[in-house]
Design a protein around this motif. Sequence first.
Motif, mmCIF file in Angstrom:
data_model
loop_
_atom_site.group_PDB
_atom_site.id
_atom_site.type_symbol
_atom_site.label_atom_id
_atom_site.label_comp_id
_atom_site.label_asym_id
_atom_site.label_seq_id
_atom_site.Cartn_x
_atom_site.Cartn_y
_atom_site.Cartn_z
ATOM 1 N N LYS A 1 -17.980 12.105 5.240
ATOM 2 C CA LYS A 1 -16.576 12.147 5.660
ATOM 3 C C LYS A 1 -15.602 11.554 4.637
ATOM 4 N N SER A 2 -16.100 10.724 3.738
ATOM 5 C CA SER A 2 -15.207 10.018 2.812
ATOM 6 C C SER A 2 -14.772 10.903 1.654
ATOM 7 N N ASN A 3 -13.546 10.664 1.189
ATOM 8 C CA ASN A 3 -13.036 11.381 0.025
ATOM 9 C C ASN A 3 -13.797 10.940 -1.217
ATOM 10 N N GLN B 1 -22.431 3.263 -3.130
ATOM 11 C CA GLN B 1 -22.570 4.712 -2.943
ATOM 12 C C GLN B 1 -21.204 5.388 -2.789
ATOM 13 N N LEU B 2 -20.243 4.635 -2.268
ATOM 14 C CA LEU B 2 -18.889 5.162 -2.084
ATOM 15 C C LEU B 2 -18.003 4.903 -3.308
ATOM 16 N N ASN B 3 -18.627 4.402 -4.382
ATOM 17 C CA ASN B 3 -17.915 4.084 -5.631
ATOM 18 C C ASN B 3 -16.810 3.051 -5.429
ATOM 19 N N LEU B 4 -17.103 2.072 -4.574
ATOM 20 C CA LEU B 4 -16.191 0.954 -4.336
ATOM 21 C C LEU B 4 -16.856 -0.342 -4.794
ATOM 22 N N SER B 5 -16.042 -1.327 -5.122
ATOM 23 C CA SER B 5 -16.573 -2.605 -5.597
ATOM 24 C C SER B 5 -17.266 -3.382 -4.476
ATOM 25 N N ALA B 6 -18.569 -3.598 -4.639
ATOM 26 C CA ALA B 6 -19.329 -4.354 -3.640
ATOM 27 C C ALA B 6 -18.898 -5.824 -3.637
ATOM 28 N N ASN B 7 -18.554 -6.355 -4.816
ATOM 29 C CA ASN B 7 -18.121 -7.756 -4.919
ATOM 30 C C ASN B 7 -16.792 -7.978 -4.198
ATOM 31 N N LEU C 1 0.829 -1.207 0.000
ATOM 32 C CA LEU C 1 0.000 0.000 0.000
ATOM 33 C C LEU C 1 0.861 1.253 0.000
ATOM 34 N N ASN C 2 1.951 1.202 0.737
ATOM 35 C CA ASN C 2 2.842 2.352 0.826
ATOM 36 C C ASN C 2 3.479 2.697 -0.514
ATOM 37 N N HIS C 3 3.504 1.729 -1.431
ATOM 38 C CA HIS C 3 4.087 1.947 -2.759
ATOM 39 C C HIS C 3 3.086 2.570 -3.737
ATOM 40 N N GLN C 4 1.809 2.595 -3.367
ATOM 41 C CA GLN C 4 0.773 3.105 -4.273
ATOM 42 C C GLN C 4 0.663 4.623 -4.160
ATOM 43 N N ASN C 5 0.913 5.314 -5.248
ATOM 44 C CA ASN C 5 0.897 6.779 -5.235
ATOM 45 C C ASN C 5 -0.484 7.354 -4.916
ATOM 46 N N GLU C 6 -1.536 6.638 -5.288
ATOM 47 C CA GLU C 6 -2.894 7.147 -5.071
ATOM 48 C C GLU C 6 -3.432 6.816 -3.685
ATOM 49 N N PHE C 7 -2.699 6.002 -2.950
ATOM 50 C CA PHE C 7 -3.155 5.616 -1.614
ATOM 51 C C PHE C 7 -3.084 6.790 -0.646
ATOM 52 N N THR C 8 -4.134 6.942 0.177
ATOM 53 C CA THR C 8 -4.129 7.956 1.236
ATOM 54 C C THR C 8 -4.532 7.293 2.554
ATOM 55 N N GLN C 9 -3.904 7.728 3.617
ATOM 56 C CA GLN C 9 -4.180 7.166 4.937
ATOM 57 C C GLN C 9 -5.402 7.872 5.533
ATOM 58 N N ASP C 10 -6.592 7.469 5.093
ATOM 59 C CA ASP C 10 -7.804 8.115 5.596
ATOM 60 C C ASP C 10 -8.332 7.405 6.840
ATOM 61 N N PHE C 11 -9.412 7.924 7.405
ATOM 62 C CA PHE C 11 -9.934 7.388 8.664
ATOM 63 C C PHE C 11 -10.438 5.954 8.525
ATOM 64 N N LEU C 12 -10.922 5.586 7.346
ATOM 65 C CA LEU C 12 -11.431 4.226 7.143
ATOM 66 C C LEU C 12 -10.295 3.208 7.167
#
Length: 217
Positions: free
Chosen positions: A132-134, A175-181, A55-66
């Motif tokens: 609260k989510s980005n 709703q959060l635009n994440l994969s439900a599957n 995860l630390n290698h992913q440029n788009e990763f952000t350390q959010d509250f979730l």
Amino acid sequence: MSQHTLTLLRFTYKKLKEKLTVSDSKKLFHEKFPYVIPGLYKRIADEMLVELNLLNHQNEFTQDFLFCVGLTETFKELMKGYQPEKHLDLLFESLCSSTNFEAKEINEISQKSQKEFKDKTSTDIVKLLIEKSNSKLYPSRILNLGIYILISNAQDLKKKNESDINKMISDIFEQLNLSANKAEKDIGIYKSSISKMEQAKELIEELRIKNKKKDEN
């Protein structure tokens, strides 16, 4: 200067200069946590270290509250029964620091966020999650489990059957635009891991009692 100090300095320099490889993180972890991890928990620790490193290698990763809620709470759940218990704080800190994360900051964000979601209905939790989510959440297993854990604490959840709960969780991820599957798969594996850990601990305890009785006889 001792060899131990030199090793830590080399890794600290490398951390500042470039991303750590999984091998680097493992070496640094064992420098920071010089204890033998019981076999039952070693796989969990290894998997978390590799996941955090990637995860630390992913440029788009952000350390959010979730992410913070997911990491702290899955660690606590999967490490239940770990002995000696006093090593758990250091174990978590070592996993984080060896993969370029700050354990103290993650714990603080997690605790603050869980207080915000405490004693709320599923409807209120969904509304707060969206607020609260980005707009662009970085999808990960840890983030998915963070969402699941917050939803699981809803006041009215006990009144719903499993089918309704699964439908609600699926709707939230969409709703959060994440994969439900993907979320369903991650949650299923997490629940299975908890169940397998409990079964393994029960078996170990049974064998311990059995061996104790043999020794007494």
